[in-house]
Scaffold this active site. Structure first.
Site, PDB file in Angstrom:
ATOM      1  N   HIS A  17      53.678  -9.894  45.670  1.00  0.00           N
ATOM      2  CA  HIS A  17      55.084  -9.991  46.476  1.00  0.00           C
ATOM      3  C   HIS A  17      54.838 -10.142  48.021  1.00  0.00           C
ATOM      4  CE1 HIS A  17      54.892  -5.809  47.424  1.00  0.00           C
ATOM      5  NE2 HIS A  17      54.904  -5.328  46.089  1.00  0.00           N
ATOM      6  N   HIS A  20      52.353  -7.689  49.512  1.00  0.00           N
ATOM      7  CA  HIS A  20      50.864  -7.934  49.555  1.00  0.00           C
ATOM      8  C   HIS A  20      50.783  -9.113  50.362  1.00  0.00           C
ATOM      9  CE1 HIS A  20      51.782  -6.744  45.002  1.00  0.00           C
ATOM     10  NE2 HIS A  20      51.338  -5.659  45.840  1.00  0.00           N
ATOM     11  N   CYS A 125      50.264  12.742  38.573  1.00  0.00           N
ATOM     12  CA  CYS A 125      51.193  11.628  38.379  1.00  0.00           C
ATOM     13  C   CYS A 125      50.348  10.273  37.978  1.00  0.00           C
ATOM     14  CB  CYS A 125      51.675  11.193  39.740  1.00  0.00           C
ATOM     15  SG  CYS A 125      52.581   9.654  39.573  1.00  0.00           S
ATOM     16  N   CYS A 128      50.326   7.365  40.483  1.00  0.00           N
ATOM     17  CA  CYS A 128      49.470   7.522  41.685  1.00  0.00           C
ATOM     18  C   CYS A 128      48.051   7.720  41.293  1.00  0.00           C
ATOM     19  CB  CYS A 128      49.921   8.775  42.473  1.00  0.00           C
ATOM     20  SG  CYS A 128      51.497   8.829  43.151  1.00  0.00           S
ATOM     21  N   CYS A 143      57.172  13.425  40.778  1.00  0.00           N
ATOM     22  CA  CYS A 143      56.190  13.020  41.795  1.00  0.00           C
ATOM     23  C   CYS A 143      56.919  12.345  43.106  1.00  0.00           C
ATOM     24  CB  CYS A 143      55.788  11.560  41.346  1.00  0.00           C
ATOM     25  SG  CYS A 143      54.832  10.685  42.718  1.00  0.00           S
ATOM     26  N   HIS A 146      56.825   8.422  43.413  1.00  0.00           N
ATOM     27  CA  HIS A 146      57.536   7.763  42.287  1.00  0.00           C
ATOM     28  C   HIS A 146      58.702   8.164  41.827  1.00  0.00           C
ATOM     29  CE1 HIS A 146      53.483   6.038  42.095  1.00  0.00           C
ATOM     30  NE2 HIS A 146      54.027   4.969  42.448  1.00  0.00           N
ATOM     31  N   LYS A 292      63.826  -0.695  49.060  1.00  0.00           N
ATOM     32  CA  LYS A 292      62.327  -0.635  49.067  1.00  0.00           C
ATOM     33  C   LYS A 292      61.987  -1.681  47.871  1.00  0.00           C
ATOM     34  CE  LYS A 292      58.874   2.627  47.543  1.00  0.00           C
ATOM     35  NZ  LYS A 292      58.500   3.749  47.058  1.00  0.00           N
ATOM     36  N   LYS A 295      59.829  -2.910  41.152  1.00  0.00           N
ATOM     37  CA  LYS A 295      59.890  -3.691  39.918  1.00  0.00           C
ATOM     38  C   LYS A 295      61.330  -3.811  39.336  1.00  0.00           C
ATOM     39  CE  LYS A 295      55.062  -3.388  38.461  1.00  0.00           C
ATOM     40  NZ  LYS A 295      54.267  -2.824  37.949  1.00  0.00           N
TER      41      LYS A 295
HETATM   42  N1  MSP Z   1      44.753  -0.823  44.728  1.00  0.00           N
HETATM   43  C1  MSP Z   1      44.732   0.006  45.647  1.00  0.00           C
HETATM   44  C2  MSP Z   1      44.466  -0.372  46.906  1.00  0.00           C
HETATM   45  C3  MSP Z   1      42.906  -0.072  46.802  1.00  0.00           C
HETATM   46  S1  MSP Z   1      42.023  -0.469  48.249  1.00  0.00           S
HETATM   47  C4  MSP Z   1      40.313   0.148  48.165  1.00  0.00           C
HETATM   48  C5  MSP Z   1      46.386  -0.399  45.946  1.00  0.00           C
HETATM   49  N2  MSP Z   1      46.887  -1.524  45.553  1.00  0.00           N
HETATM   50  S2  MSP Z   1      48.460  -2.141  45.697  1.00  0.00           S
HETATM   51  O1  MSP Z   1      48.595  -3.398  44.957  1.00  0.00           O
HETATM   52  O2  MSP Z   1      49.396  -1.150  45.318  1.00  0.00           O
HETATM   53  O3  MSP Z   1      48.644  -2.684  47.058  1.00  0.00           O
HETATM   54  C6  MSP Z   1      48.739  -2.092  48.017  1.00  0.00           C
HETATM   55  C7  MSP Z   1      48.989  -2.584  49.403  1.00  0.00           C
HETATM   56  O4  MSP Z   1      49.780  -3.798  49.098  1.00  0.00           O
HETATM   57  C8  MSP Z   1      49.253  -1.788  50.462  1.00  0.00           C
HETATM   58  O5  MSP Z   1      48.484  -0.808  50.944  1.00  0.00           O
HETATM   59  C9  MSP Z   1      50.014  -2.771  51.410  1.00  0.00           C
HETATM   60  O6  MSP Z   1      48.983  -3.204  52.213  1.00  0.00           O
HETATM   61  C10 MSP Z   1      50.475  -3.912  50.549  1.00  0.00           C
HETATM   62  N3  MSP Z   1      51.946  -3.561  50.160  1.00  0.00           N
HETATM   63  C11 MSP Z   1      52.515  -3.458  48.975  1.00  0.00           C
HETATM   64  N4  MSP Z   1      53.892  -3.220  49.113  1.00  0.00           N
HETATM   65  C12 MSP Z   1      54.003  -3.317  50.264  1.00  0.00           C
HETATM   66  C13 MSP Z   1      55.282  -3.204  51.262  1.00  0.00           C
HETATM   67  N5  MSP Z   1      56.458  -2.937  50.612  1.00  0.00           N
HETATM   68  N6  MSP Z   1      55.360  -3.519  52.608  1.00  0.00           N
HETATM   69  C14 MSP Z   1      54.067  -3.789  53.031  1.00  0.00           C
HETATM   70  N7  MSP Z   1      52.977  -3.995  52.376  1.00  0.00           N
HETATM   71  C15 MSP Z   1      52.740  -3.330  51.168  1.00  0.00           C
HETATM   72  O7  MSP Z   1      47.098   0.430  46.587  1.00  0.00           O
END
Ligand code: MSP
Length: 647
Positions: A17, A20, A125, A128, A143, A146, A292, A295
């Site tokens: 999304h 990411h 959790c 997490c 949590c 969440h 925020k 899903k």
């Molecule tokens: N798998 C772990 C990271 C392991 S790194 C060794 C993880 N993955 S995640 O799919 O949840 O992705 C997290 C990353 O996606 C966040 O740290 C951020 O960089 C990005 N984002 C996810 N949602 C976001 C927003 N709403 N806004 C900006 N970035 C965000 O955590």
């Protein structure tokens, strides 16, 4: 020198999304900047595929975890292609090359005497994959992230002696003040470390989906130890050539996973006797239309693929990077995306290019003319050259400081200055006077050169469009260098330019409406439409919420004001809108003398179609109270930064 940058590896229980996409685009732009500067830049992204969370998500879909991972990983790969992400490698934690290094890392921690078998119990959790102390729970049972019920868990677990590294880590922070950036995040982490580091539970024996603990198949290695090691495993074994060339890395991450990167990972590396990351660079979070991203809220699930397919990856990348200073949170709206596209890309940059190419065709036979030293020292010409070299220095500095939004601001100073330069030179007048031929050619050349500099500097953010600009300017290149050297020496003289189609066709109101209709999910539209329809019962005309959201209202500060000659009511104002200067003509002179306005913050309509009033270009409107007669100026009741959106 090498520059190794990484993104977090993304969980495969979710599809990509906007959040990411943001992280990955930022990392890509920083990598491209360093590469353009001649550094050996290397960029890694990938997916995090182990752990209970993934296992549960797979089970819920009736799949094996690896089947789920195999499917979702393709969604990430295709998204990165669609967004023009030029990663050098893509690591999956289920690959053998990774699992081998995770086992090696474990052995290093164990050999250092930092792993022992203990037991771990506490409030856990699942989402997490972590424990929370009692005082961090909401209502004593939820949590804090969440808002879901935690479970009490107690089990044997291998523990990592993290407590041993509290002092060495603090010393490291002291000796490396830039280790965690921006500074607010460094402070946050320092206070966490100062509260005291406890030993960390680093194995699980309640599920199997992970890397087995060497020598004890009943346990799998904690998913964060597994995941963090990707940054090294992707380079090969510890000590391999690639490892020696690139490690340590700059880790770009969201603020949500700061503790894992700025505390757990450095402690592991200290224990393993390996160098710590070069920088941990944390960015803020995007919300979507004030909510925020989650899903359960379809309206927040912005699909970057869809946006890129409709308005181009470069425009999406530009918006994401330009909208928020790295480190801050930001709010995404489709209207903001379209507004910025029209003002910065279609209007400022697109206009610059169209005008440049038209002039070259008209006055210089469609080829890049030579600069004329006898003209160059004139004030307007020297000024443009100065603005260009300053913009290149400032943009480079901001990219180096990991501030792409500020780099783009600096680049757009040049774009706007170049547009002003043409208005000042008036080439159409010069063309009528054969004695002014040298000036005409110099002006055309400088204009083309400015467009080329802007393209080279914008290339890390807009790689495809920057190359298209270069091609239109007659430069046949596969990649663009960062501009260096004197102004008017970079663009090859004599090459043929090519006007072609506009780079960023303007999105008019009809197309904007069609795009919003396509992008905003139906259920979100319904939810938004309902309150709008009920409001306004005073008989006045009603507008839909969507129509209202098309307004791009911003806080702006008046930086200069002067009366428009031969008028009573009009003032010509310069306003600062988040670092951009806009010129507006406002009919408020009878209520506000020019001298009273400088320094005032007002509400500004930023996406109003530009107009020319009394020969002066007006790009926006400041809001004031009163109908025919002005009674007061709009203002915000606190001192908020210019450029802040008003909704
Ligand atoms: N798998 C772990 C990271 C392991 S790194 C060794 C993880 N993955 S995640 O799919 O949840 O992705 C997290 C990353 O996606 C966040 O740290 C951020 O960089 C990005 N984002 C996810 N949602 C976001 C927003 N709403 N806004 C900006 N970035 C965000 O955590």
């Amino acid at each position: 020198m090498s520059f190794y940058i990484t993104t977090p590896i993304y969980y495969v229980n979710d599809v990509p999304h906007l959040g990411h996409a943001y992280t990955t685009v930022v990392a890509d732009a920083l990598m491209r900047f360093h590469r353009a500067r001649g550094e050996d830049a290397y960029f890694l992204t990938g997916t995090d595929e182990h752990g209970e969370k993934i296992e549960q998500a797979a089970t819920a879909r009736g799949k094996q975890p690896i089947e789920l991972a195999d499917e979702v990983v393709e969604r990430f790969r295709e998204t990165w292609v669609n967004l023009d992400i030029a990663n050098d490698d893509f690591i999956r934690t289920t690959e053998d090359r990774h699992k081998r290094v995770v086992a090696d890392m474990w052995k290093r921690l164990s050999d250092a005497g930092d792993i022992y078998l203990g037991s771990h119990e506490g409030h856990y959790c699942v989402r997490c994959e972590g424990f929370y102390p009692e005082n961090k729970l909401l209502d004593g049972r939820l949590c804090p992230d969440h808002k879901t019920e935690v479970e009490w868990r107690s089990r044997p677990s291998y523990m990592f002696r993290m407590s041993k590294y509290q002092k060495p880590l603090l010393d490291y922070f002291e000796a490396n003040p830039d280790f965690v950036q921006p500074d607010a995040y460094r402070k946050e982490i320092l206070s966490f470390i100062n509260e005291g580091l406890r030993d960390l539970s680093v194995s699980r024996n309640t599920f199997k989906w992970g890397v087995p603990v060497p020598g004890d198949d009943d346990h799998v290695i904690y998913v964060w130890i597994d995941a963090l090691t990707n940054y090294i495993s992707a380079l090969g074994d510890i000590g391999s050539d690639k490892y020696n060339e690139y490690w340590p890395a700059v880790h770009l991450i969201g603020k949500d996973i700061l503790r894992f990167h700025a505390v757990y990972w450095p402690c592991m590396l200290l224990s393993a006797g390996l160098p710590l990351p070069r920088t941990i660079l944390a960015h803020g979070w995007w919300s979507v239309r004030g909510e925020k991203i989650s899903k359960s809220m379809p309206a927040t699930r912005v699909d970057p693929n869809l946006l890129a397919a409709d308005i181009g990856a470069d425009a999406v990348r530009y918006h994401l990077l330009r909208e928020i200073p790295l480190g801050n949170d930001g709010d995404f709206t489709y209207e903001g995306l379209i507004g910025r596209y029209n003002s910065d890309l279609a209007n400022d940059l697109g206009n610059l290019l169209n005008r440049t190419l038209t002039m070259t065709g008209k006055f210089c036979g469609g080829t890049v003319p030579e600069a004329r030293p006898e003209v160059a020292s004139g004030e307007v010409h020297a000024n443009l050259a100065r603005v260009a070299t300053e913009a290149a220095a400032e943009a480079a500095k901001q990219f180096e400081l990991y501030q792409p939004s500020r780099a783009l601001e600096a680049i757009w100073q040049l774009v706007r200055e170049a547009n002003k330069y043409v208005d000042a030179c008036q080439p159409w007048k010069l063309a009528k006077d054969p004695d002014k031929r040298a000036e005409l050619e110099h002006c055309t050349r400088s204009f083309l050169e400015a467009a080329y500099w802007a393209a080279c500097m914008a290339a890390p953010v807009m790689p495809r469009k920057a190359l298209e600009i270069a091609h239109k300017l007659g430069v046949e290149a596969e990649s663009l260098p960062w501009p260096s050297g004197a102004f008017n020496t970079l663009l090859p003289t004599g090459s043929a330019v090519d006007r072609g189609d506009p780079l960023f066709p303007r999105i008019d109101a009809d197309r904007a409406a069609a795009l919003l209709d396509k992008w905003i999910p139906d259920d979100a539209k319904k939810a938004e439409a309902a309150p709008a329809a009920e409001a306004n019962d005073d008989g006045g005309p009603k507008i839909s919420f969507d129509d209202f959201m098309k307004l791009d209202l911003r806080v702006a500060e008046v930086t200069a004001a002067e009366p428009v000659p031969k008028t009573k009511k009009l003032l010509q104002l310069q306003v600062d809108v988040g670092g951009q200067t806009r010129q507006v003509v406002a009919g408020i002179a009878e209520a506000y003398p020019a001298g009273d306005l400088v320094g005032r913050k007002v509400i500004f309509v930023a996406n109003l179609e530009p107009a020319t009033i009394r020969g002066i270009r007006s790009e926006g409107m400041i809001l004031a109270a009163g109908d025919k007669k002005i009674l007061g100026l709009s203002a915000v009741d606190r001192d908020v930064p210019t450029g802040t959106r008003i909704r």
